[in-house]
Design a protein around this motif. Structure first.
Motif, PDB file in Angstrom:
ATOM      1  N   ILE A 122      -5.090   4.918  16.967  1.00  0.00           N
ATOM      2  CA  ILE A 122      -5.354   3.482  16.947  1.00  0.00           C
ATOM      3  C   ILE A 122      -4.235   2.820  17.747  1.00  0.00           C
ATOM      4  O   ILE A 122      -3.123   2.652  17.234  1.00  0.00           O
ATOM      5  CB  ILE A 122      -5.381   2.922  15.514  1.00  0.00           C
ATOM      6  N   GLU A 123      -4.489   2.468  18.984  1.00  0.00           N
ATOM      7  CA  GLU A 123      -3.407   1.979  19.847  1.00  0.00           C
ATOM      8  C   GLU A 123      -2.762   0.733  19.253  1.00  0.00           C
ATOM      9  O   GLU A 123      -3.425  -0.281  19.017  1.00  0.00           O
ATOM     10  CB  GLU A 123      -3.920   1.694  21.254  1.00  0.00           C
ATOM     11  N   ASN A 124      -1.457   0.843  18.980  1.00  0.00           N
ATOM     12  CA  ASN A 124      -0.662  -0.233  18.399  1.00  0.00           C
ATOM     13  C   ASN A 124      -1.203  -0.733  17.057  1.00  0.00           C
ATOM     14  O   ASN A 124      -0.854  -1.819  16.604  1.00  0.00           O
ATOM     15  CB  ASN A 124      -0.528  -1.408  19.371  1.00  0.00           C
ATOM     16  N   GLY A 125      -2.048   0.063  16.420  1.00  0.00           N
ATOM     17  CA  GLY A 125      -2.513  -0.256  15.078  1.00  0.00           C
ATOM     18  C   GLY A 125      -3.566  -1.338  14.995  1.00  0.00           C
ATOM     19  O   GLY A 125      -3.926  -1.761  13.884  1.00  0.00           O
ATOM     20  N   ARG A 126      -4.110  -1.798  16.098  1.00  0.00           N
ATOM     21  CA  ARG A 126      -5.040  -2.925  16.076  1.00  0.00           C
ATOM     22  C   ARG A 126      -6.474  -2.435  15.879  1.00  0.00           C
ATOM     23  O   ARG A 126      -7.019  -1.705  16.710  1.00  0.00           O
ATOM     24  CB  ARG A 126      -4.934  -3.722  17.369  1.00  0.00           C
ATOM     25  N   LEU A 171       0.848  -1.189   0.000  1.00  0.00           N
ATOM     26  CA  LEU A 171       0.000   0.000   0.000  1.00  0.00           C
ATOM     27  C   LEU A 171       0.886   1.242   0.000  1.00  0.00           C
ATOM     28  O   LEU A 171       1.117   1.842   1.056  1.00  0.00           O
ATOM     29  CB  LEU A 171      -0.919  -0.008   1.225  1.00  0.00           C
ATOM     30  N   PRO A 172       1.436   1.642  -1.136  1.00  0.00           N
ATOM     31  CA  PRO A 172       2.373   2.769  -1.171  1.00  0.00           C
ATOM     32  C   PRO A 172       1.809   4.017  -0.506  1.00  0.00           C
ATOM     33  O   PRO A 172       0.691   4.456  -0.806  1.00  0.00           O
ATOM     34  CB  PRO A 172       2.585   2.997  -2.674  1.00  0.00           C
ATOM     35  N   GLY A 173       2.600   4.583   0.413  1.00  0.00           N
ATOM     36  CA  GLY A 173       2.198   5.820   1.071  1.00  0.00           C
ATOM     37  C   GLY A 173       1.007   5.698   1.986  1.00  0.00           C
ATOM     38  O   GLY A 173       0.538   6.693   2.532  1.00  0.00           O
ATOM     39  N   THR A 227       0.030  -8.312  -2.402  1.00  0.00           N
ATOM     40  CA  THR A 227       1.004  -8.440  -1.314  1.00  0.00           C
ATOM     41  C   THR A 227       2.421  -8.631  -1.856  1.00  0.00           C
ATOM     42  O   THR A 227       3.309  -9.045  -1.111  1.00  0.00           O
ATOM     43  CB  THR A 227       0.632  -9.628  -0.407  1.00  0.00           C
ATOM     44  N   ILE A 228       2.631  -8.314  -3.130  1.00  0.00           N
ATOM     45  CA  ILE A 228       3.941  -8.512  -3.750  1.00  0.00           C
ATOM     46  C   ILE A 228       4.999  -7.686  -3.031  1.00  0.00           C
ATOM     47  O   ILE A 228       4.826  -6.484  -2.814  1.00  0.00           O
ATOM     48  CB  ILE A 228       3.910  -8.132  -5.241  1.00  0.00           C
ATOM     49  N   ALA A 229       6.099  -8.325  -2.669  1.00  0.00           N
ATOM     50  CA  ALA A 229       7.269  -7.659  -2.102  1.00  0.00           C
ATOM     51  C   ALA A 229       6.977  -6.948  -0.780  1.00  0.00           C
ATOM     52  O   ALA A 229       7.729  -6.068  -0.381  1.00  0.00           O
ATOM     53  CB  ALA A 229       7.875  -6.672  -3.104  1.00  0.00           C
ATOM     54  N   ALA A 230       5.895  -7.319  -0.117  1.00  0.00           N
ATOM     55  CA  ALA A 230       5.659  -6.751   1.211  1.00  0.00           C
ATOM     56  C   ALA A 230       6.614  -7.348   2.232  1.00  0.00           C
ATOM     57  O   ALA A 230       6.759  -6.825   3.332  1.00  0.00           O
ATOM     58  CB  ALA A 230       4.215  -6.990   1.635  1.00  0.00           C
ATOM     59  N   THR A 288       0.291  -1.296  10.244  1.00  0.00           N
ATOM     60  CA  THR A 288       1.698  -1.501  10.553  1.00  0.00           C
ATOM     61  C   THR A 288       2.441  -0.174  10.667  1.00  0.00           C
ATOM     62  O   THR A 288       1.921   0.886  10.309  1.00  0.00           O
ATOM     63  CB  THR A 288       2.381  -2.355   9.475  1.00  0.00           C
ATOM     64  N   THR A 289       3.685  -0.270  11.108  1.00  0.00           N
ATOM     65  CA  THR A 289       4.535   0.914  11.229  1.00  0.00           C
ATOM     66  C   THR A 289       5.073   1.361   9.875  1.00  0.00           C
ATOM     67  O   THR A 289       5.768   2.374   9.806  1.00  0.00           O
ATOM     68  CB  THR A 289       5.710   0.639  12.171  1.00  0.00           C
ATOM     69  N   ARG A 290       4.762   0.622   8.794  1.00  0.00           N
ATOM     70  CA  ARG A 290       5.135   1.042   7.445  1.00  0.00           C
ATOM     71  C   ARG A 290       3.902   1.356   6.602  1.00  0.00           C
ATOM     72  O   ARG A 290       3.891   1.172   5.373  1.00  0.00           O
ATOM     73  CB  ARG A 290       6.020  -0.008   6.756  1.00  0.00           C
ATOM     74  N   GLN A 291       2.835   1.811   7.248  1.00  0.00           N
ATOM     75  CA  GLN A 291       1.667   2.342   6.558  1.00  0.00           C
ATOM     76  C   GLN A 291       0.944   1.314   5.703  1.00  0.00           C
ATOM     77  O   GLN A 291       0.544   1.623   4.573  1.00  0.00           O
ATOM     78  CB  GLN A 291       2.066   3.525   5.665  1.00  0.00           C
ATOM     79  N   THR A 292       0.758   0.144   6.200  1.00  0.00           N
ATOM     80  CA  THR A 292      -0.014  -0.820   5.440  1.00  0.00           C
ATOM     81  C   THR A 292      -0.814  -1.702   6.386  1.00  0.00           C
ATOM     82  O   THR A 292      -0.844  -1.476   7.599  1.00  0.00           O
ATOM     83  CB  THR A 292       0.891  -1.649   4.511  1.00  0.00           C
ATOM     84  N   PHE A 293      -1.505  -2.694   5.806  1.00  0.00           N
ATOM     85  CA  PHE A 293      -2.334  -3.613   6.567  1.00  0.00           C
ATOM     86  C   PHE A 293      -1.660  -4.974   6.681  1.00  0.00           C
ATOM     87  O   PHE A 293      -0.988  -5.424   5.757  1.00  0.00           O
ATOM     88  CB  PHE A 293      -3.686  -3.830   5.875  1.00  0.00           C
TER      89      PHE A 293
END
Length: 577
Positions: free
Chosen positions: A368-372, A92-94, A149-152, A120-125
């Motif tokens: 969103i605490e800890n992204g969950r 998910l770029p950006g 999910t390529i190259a995630a 996630t901490t890299r801006q994706t799911f």
């Protein structure tokens, strides 16, 4: 899409002499371009797992095999195989997601992911708890809304990050466009992915499947990010390749280029360490893809393929020297970098709540605490976001701090969003401390196979106790960055937090202090392998001292260095000293 620079003669030689390299290099070279036996493994209903070789290859497909570690001992006693399941990470770029994509993600999470999503901490799911026989349905569902999910994961260019600043609508849109281009440009072509997950036929060709990556791809993962000063929300210094946007008179002039960041390290291995990126120069915006080619190609050709613990780009730079690396990049570019232009970072957090951008549209940033993302009694976050996605005409933006922006809300639609907040129990603030609002944690137990201690499940409880300490020192509203990882790999970027915690064993952590508030400095170990009692005592002492003797405008990370609790770390090689 422009073709990436093809492998050099040296990299071709590397892939042809694999007997002298590490086993992972041989595995990649012999994998039939990442196909392995994944198709066959997926058909085996006698086990919930795939073969060990396919487990490694599936990382390039964005999928990790895991098991429920809460059940591991009991299943072993019952002579059952582990409770295997899989994590799938979306590209998910950006961090930009449409409402239609959100609804599909929500549908898939409810059907296959135990009704939860992870930011996630890299801006994706990330989907967790996926069973082997549900993987194809999940990935095909993503494909319906143009996600994959390529190259995630894997030894390639990971998801590309981009700063999120709702106030700077036009500049953000332009920088995001370059981040998206870089992502599309740098990912592997991977026909194997389309064959295995979408059922496409293999097409014979005389051309190489991966003209840039070759048979052995990169030595290790490679991370790219785009930052927009004055907010360093992506932690640009933690990226292998960072682009720092330089705006002049409100327009994007180009980017300062930073290279060599990386968080991962191994406990008790002094040759491994986190490192911050060095700014090496400036390029115009239209040179971004050329810089990606040159820097990634250099690491492909010179990165360590014998020792994976030494294979990240940061070690290539320190081994060969920054001057040599910069000269090689310029040689590959065919032009010299311009001198770096002035910029200033002042923070790396998110501005929570309602904001109005320069385009007049409204944006709501949710903590969103800890992204969950899940439903809880009286606080139905997942249901709320599904309801928003059904009426929203703008976008969703995942932040690098695991938070979420409901972006581009028309002024007349704001009331509808506010009504939904109340309906689903999210209207009132919970009064979180400045420490909690600047916290991050990796997933860790029970799903991550690398975790040595709790992280996501434990940090909220630790913060409950730390907030009592903050109240006693009148520091509740003080913004302080705290990050926790369940192992030393550093997925939550703990080594640049003012307070960093990494797991050593169940209930035991290393405590690091002294990182920069806006990600500009590494921290230093203060306590090693200690439990909660020692952690709370140490933080009570240092926070109390900070409250009494801090200077005007001084951050906690700066104070603990000035007060002598830890030494300032000026380079990655000094981290373990």
């Amino acid at each position: 899409m422009t073709d990436l620079i093809a492998p050099t003669d040296r990299s071709r030689d590397l892939s042809q002499s694999l007997e002298h390299l590490g086993p992972d290099e041989a595995l990649k070279a012999d994998s039939d371009q990442l196909r392995g036996t994944i198709k066959t493994s997926l058909l085996d209903r006698l086990t919930g797992s795939v073969t060990p070789t396919d487990t490694k290859l599936m990382k390039f497909h964005g999928i990790y095999q895991q098991d429920d570690r809460d059940l591991r001992d009991e299943r072993r006693r019952q002579k059952l195989e582990p409770a295997y399941q899989f994590m799938a990470r979306v590209r998910l770029p950006g961090g930009v997601c449409t409402p239609a994509q959100w609804l599909k993600l929500d549908e898939l999470a409810r059907a296959y992911g135990q009704e939860t999503l992870r930011l996630t901490t890299r801006q994706t799911f990330q989907f967790h708890w996926l069973l082997k026989h549900d993987l194809k349905a999940t990935l095909q569902g993503l494909h319906e809304v143009l996600l994959d999910t390529i190259a995630a994961c894997g030894d390639d260019s990971r998801g590309v990050m981009a700063s999120v600043n709702p106030h700077l609508s036009a500049l953000h849109a332009e920088v995001y466009r370059y981040a998206r281009q870089a992502s599309d440009h740098a990912i592997p072509r991977m026909p194997a992915y389309h064959e295995i997950w979408y059922g496409e036929e293999r097409v014979a060709s005389s051309e190489p499947e991966e003209p840039f990556y070759g048979r052995t791809y990169l030595p290790r993962k490679f991370k790219i990010g785009f930052a927009i000063p004055p907010i360093n929300d992506i932690d640009v210094y933690a990226q292998d390749l960072g682009f720092i946007a330089i705006a002049e008179r409100g327009k994007l002039a180009g980017f300062n280029v930073a290279i060599g960041g990386g968080m991962g390290r191994t406990d008790q291995a002094s040759a491994t360490y986190p490192r911050l990126a060095d700014v090496i120069g400036f390029v115009e915006a239209d040179k971004v893809l050329a810089v990606c080619d040159a820097v990634m190609g250099l690491q492909r050709d010179y990165g360590d393929r014998r020792d994976r613990s030494h294979a990240r780009f940061k070690y290539t730079i320190d081994d060969r020297g920054l001057d040599w690396i910069t000269a090689e990049i310029e040689l590959r570019l065919g032009f010299g970098l311009q001198p770096a232009r002035p910029f200033d970072f002042t923070a790396n957090g998110d501005a929570l709540g309602w904001q109005v951008g320069e385009d007049g549209r409204h944006h709501l940033t949710l903590f969103i605490e800890n992204g969950r993302i899940a439903n809880h009694p009286g606080r139905a976050l997942m249901d709320f976001l599904r309801a928003v996605a059904r009426i929203h005409t703008g976008s969703f933006r995942l932040t690098p701090n695991q938070n979420l922006i409901i972006a581009e809300i028309a002024p007349q639609a704001r009331a509808g969003i506010k009504a939904l907040l109340t309906e689903y129990g999210l209207g009132a603030s919970k009064g979180e401390s400045g420490l909690r609002l600047n916290s991050m944690a990796c997933v860790a137990l029970p799903t991550c196979g690398l975790a040595m201690a709790e992280s996501e499940r434990y940090l909220p409880h630790l913060l409950d106790k730390l907030e009592e300490i903050l109240r006693s020192h009148d520091l509740t509203d003080e913004p302080i960055t705290i990050r926790m990882s369940g192992c030393p790999n550093g997925c939550s970027r703990p080594y640049i937090a003012e307070i960093g915690l990494t797991g050593r064993a169940p209930g035991k952590y290393n405590l690091y202090l002294g990182g920069g508030f806006h990600g500009q400095r590494l921290n230093k170990m203060y306590l090693e392998n200690v439990g909660e009692t020692a952690l709370l005592a140490a933080l009570d002492k240092t926070l109390g001292h900070f409250a009494k003797e801090r200077q005007e405008g001084e951050r906690f990370g700066d104070f603990v260095i000035r007060a002598g609790y830890v030494a300032e770390v000026k380079a990655g090689r000094d981290f373990n000293a």
